[in-house]
Every structure is written in C-alpha cells, then in structure tokens.
Design an enzyme around this catalytic site. Structure first.
Site, PDB file in Angstrom:
ATOM      1  N   GLU A  52       0.678  -0.822   0.239  1.00 14.84           N
ATOM      2  CA  GLU A  52      -0.165  -0.108   0.012  1.00 14.84           C
ATOM      3  C   GLU A  52       1.101   1.062  -0.162  1.00 14.84           C
ATOM      4  O   GLU A  52       0.811   2.528  -0.048  1.00 14.84           O
ATOM      5  CB  GLU A  52      -0.785   0.102   1.297  1.00 14.84           C
ATOM      6  CG  GLU A  52      -2.153  -0.769   1.648  1.00 14.84           C
ATOM      7  CD  GLU A  52      -3.110  -0.633  -0.018  1.00 14.84           C
ATOM      8  OE1 GLU A  52      -3.009   0.213  -1.119  1.00 14.84           O
ATOM      9  OE2 GLU A  52      -3.665  -1.505  -0.884  1.00 14.84           O
ATOM     10  N   CYS A 205     -13.159   1.218 -15.463  1.00  6.62           N
ATOM     11  CA  CYS A 205     -13.536   2.155 -15.476  1.00  6.62           C
ATOM     12  C   CYS A 205     -12.040   2.709 -15.273  1.00  6.62           C
ATOM     13  O   CYS A 205     -11.985   3.830 -14.345  1.00  6.62           O
ATOM     14  CB  CYS A 205     -14.561   2.065 -13.813  1.00  6.62           C
ATOM     15  SG  CYS A 205     -15.429   4.300 -13.622  1.00  6.62           S
TER      16      CYS A 205
END
Length: 355
Positions: A52, A205
DNA sequence: AAGCCGTGGGG
DNA sequence: TCCCCAAGGCT
C-alpha cells in the site's frame, strides 16, 4: 438521485462487484488468491502495508520489482526495522516520493518498538503510523482485518463520480464521493470489495476510454445512462510547470571513487544520495564542491518533477587522491551503484558516463 | 488548506 | 511534444 440507483440497491451492486471480482481479480504478489482464501489464509499485514505504501500514487507495474526486492531482502517488519537507512533509501531509489521510504522505516520501527512487532488492526491506531493516512489505514483495516472501512482512493473517486454522474469537480467533490462509497461498502467481505472497486477503476473504469461494455456496474451507472462517463470526474484545472535550471558536479577521484552528498531529510529528494550541485532556480550559482579542472558536458540532463521542469548542466572532473572536498564525501566503487540514485541524479551520471 | 513531493507510461 | 495520470501523505 437517478432511478437507476433505485433499480439496483447498494447490496445488489456490492454483490455484483464481488461476483465480478471472483472471476476477474488480478493475481498480485501481495494478494491472497481465491483458493488460499477458501482455505482460510489471511493476507500478511506487513506485505499489505508495504504494498500500500509503494502503491501510493504509483502504478502496479512500477511497484512490482521493488516489492519483490524489499520482501526478499526484508521479509518481515522486524528485518526492515533493523535495516540501515542508507540501504532502504538506495533500494527505494527510482520509485519516487522519497518521504515514503523515510516514513516506511519510521513506521517499521514504531511497529516493532511500540506495538510488539504486530500491525495494529484498528483504523484509528493505524492512522497514527508514519506514512499511513486515511486511505492506507482504511485499506489495511479492510484487506487484512476484514473491517468494513470506507476505502477511497483515486479509483474509487472516479468510479463513484461516474456511477452517480457527479459533476462537482475534485477535490471539492471528495466528501460527497466518500459518502457514496460508504453507502456501497458491504459488511460482508469488505476487504475483497475494497480491492474489487480499485481493480474496477484500474482495469475497466479507467480515466480514458473506460471499457463500459465489460463493466459489472453498467446497468447501475448514471454516467453510462447519460453518456458522460468520459468527462468524469471533473477536475480543477492544473497549473503550468515552470522550468528551473541547475548545475551538478560529478567528481571522480583517480581511484574511481565518486564525490556524493546525502541530501537533507526534508524537501525534494530528501534523504537520498545525490551529486553536489547548485540551487535550482533561474540563475544557479556556479559553486564547485572541490577544486578541479571542470569540464562542462555539451548536453544537459532534462527531468520533470511534480511541479517543475529541470534542466541540469553537468560538469565533470578527475581529482587526485589527496584533495579534500568542500562538500560531500567520496564513496568508493564497491559501496556505490548509480542504481542507488534518484532518477534525476542517475540521468546526470549516464550523461557523464557517455562522455 | 493548498502546495509540495517522483517517476514512467500512455494518448 | 506535451500533458495526463497512478492503490496519497504531510505540513
């Protein structure tokens, strides 16, 4: 609110997305695959945290090799906490946003010294860790501990803006988009859901030319119905980047050692190794770090940072053994590799190497 | 709270 | 070519 969203409830949408994720999830090194998950295997907090941090504003493609290097060299948080600062900074070289590397080390040491070597599981405590902000804390809590935190990154913002046909520009729209994300976050498998929305944003997307024909949320998407998906999310206009100028000095001692300097922790390229140089401005001052016969290369090193372009004049010199530098420190060959340098400094080195 | 902070790839 | 963008955080 459009009728479209009423047609598909939030629960139905989460279920649709999870079903899509189960079929299309990308296999990534820090993920637990479907088979292992069924066996009850949980993600390693250290590896999820490391991924992350590396993935902040950075593409999966850019992260992969760094992730492999770090997990091989420092397989757990204790090993990383015990590492030398210079080794970690060198291993991060080229990945950018170097404050992440400094905070990575700080965080590893906090986890070892203040949390018994175990990553905290709650969002609030995660937020206290260096380099862990709202997004990263939520992502770790969701992915590692299956806590239904609302995970909002750039992907989620884009997906929410499109699903709800929200035309308010970013960053103003952020609170609204976060509310929308909250309403869709399920109590069941929140970790998978978080990764699923981000995968959706990264592969379907997408910012440009979204592949709506493949999207599991197409029937729920207000932008698709309105035909506005390519124009969303709206963003505040960006400023032009100015061009700054600078000079770097590459001094090589006759034994092959290079004159380098550790940059201060704060600011651009903070904590990284670099060539001694001028300020970066319109009219940089020529201030060689050591007395020598300096040669100016015909070609400048060109580089673009987040907020300005840089044109670096590169000067080189060969200096005798007994001459002391005014700035920096000679590093002998076995202790130095150009790969340890941030990219702009490596560009200067490459120019000098080619003459 | 808006500006600072990297880099490489894609259109 | 140049601009855009990427799983943000810090001050």
């Amino acid at each position: 609110m459009s009728d479209l969203r009423e047609r598909a409830s939030a629960a139905e949408m989460s279920a649709d997305l999870l079903e899509w994720y189960d079929r299309h999830a990308r296999a990534l090194p820090w993920r637990v695959g479907p088979a292992a998950r069924v066996r009850g295997e949980r993600p390693d907090p250290y590896r999820v945290w490391l991924s992350e941090i590396m993935l902040q504003q950075t593409t999966v493609a850019a992260v992969k090799s760094y992730y492999a290097t770090f997990t091989t060299r420092w397989p757990n948080v204790q090993a990383l906490a015990a590492a030398e600062d210079a080794d970690v900074m060198a291993a991060w070289a080229g990945l950018g946003y170097y404050a992440r590397a400094r905070n990575l080390l700080k965080c590893a040491r906090v986890v070892v010294e203040d949390h018994g070597g175990r990553f905290p599981g709650d969002h609030e405590t995660l937020l206290t860790l260096p380099g862990v902000g709202r997004y990263t804390a939520a992502a770790i809590a969701a992915i590692v501990f299956d806590d239904p935190q609302v995970v909002v990154d750039g992907n989620v913002e884009r997906v929410m803006a499109r699903v709800h046909d929200e035309h308010t520009p970013l960053p103003q729209a952020k609170p609204v988009l976060t509310d929308m994300a909250a309403r869709l976050t399920p109590a069941d498998r929140p970790g998978c859901y978080a990764q699923a929305v981000m995968d959706l944003g990264a592969t379907i997307c997408t910012p440009k030319r979204p592949a709506c024909g493949l999207c599991p949320w197409r029937r729920s998407c207000a932008a698709w119905a309105a035909g506005t998906q390519a124009d969303l999310p709206k963003k505040a206009p960006k400023k032009r980047k100015p061009t700054r100028h600078g000079i770097v000095y590459l001094a090589r001692r006759v034994d092959g050692a290079w004159l380098l300097e550790r940059r201060p922790d704060k600011g651009l390229l903070g904590g990284m190794l670099g060539w001694p140089g001028s300020d970066w401005s319109d009219t940089p001052a020529d201030a060689p770090p050591i007395r020598a016969e300096w040669r100016t290369l015909s070609e400048e090193a060109l580089h673009t940072f987040t907020h300005f372009h840089l044109r670096l004049v590169v000067k080189t010199a060969l200096v005798p053994m007994d001459r002391a530098p005014a700035r920096g420190k000679f590093i002998e060959l076995p202790d130095f590799s150009p790969a340890d340098l941030p990219t702009v400094m490596r560009k200067a080195f490459d120019l000098a190497s080619r003459g």
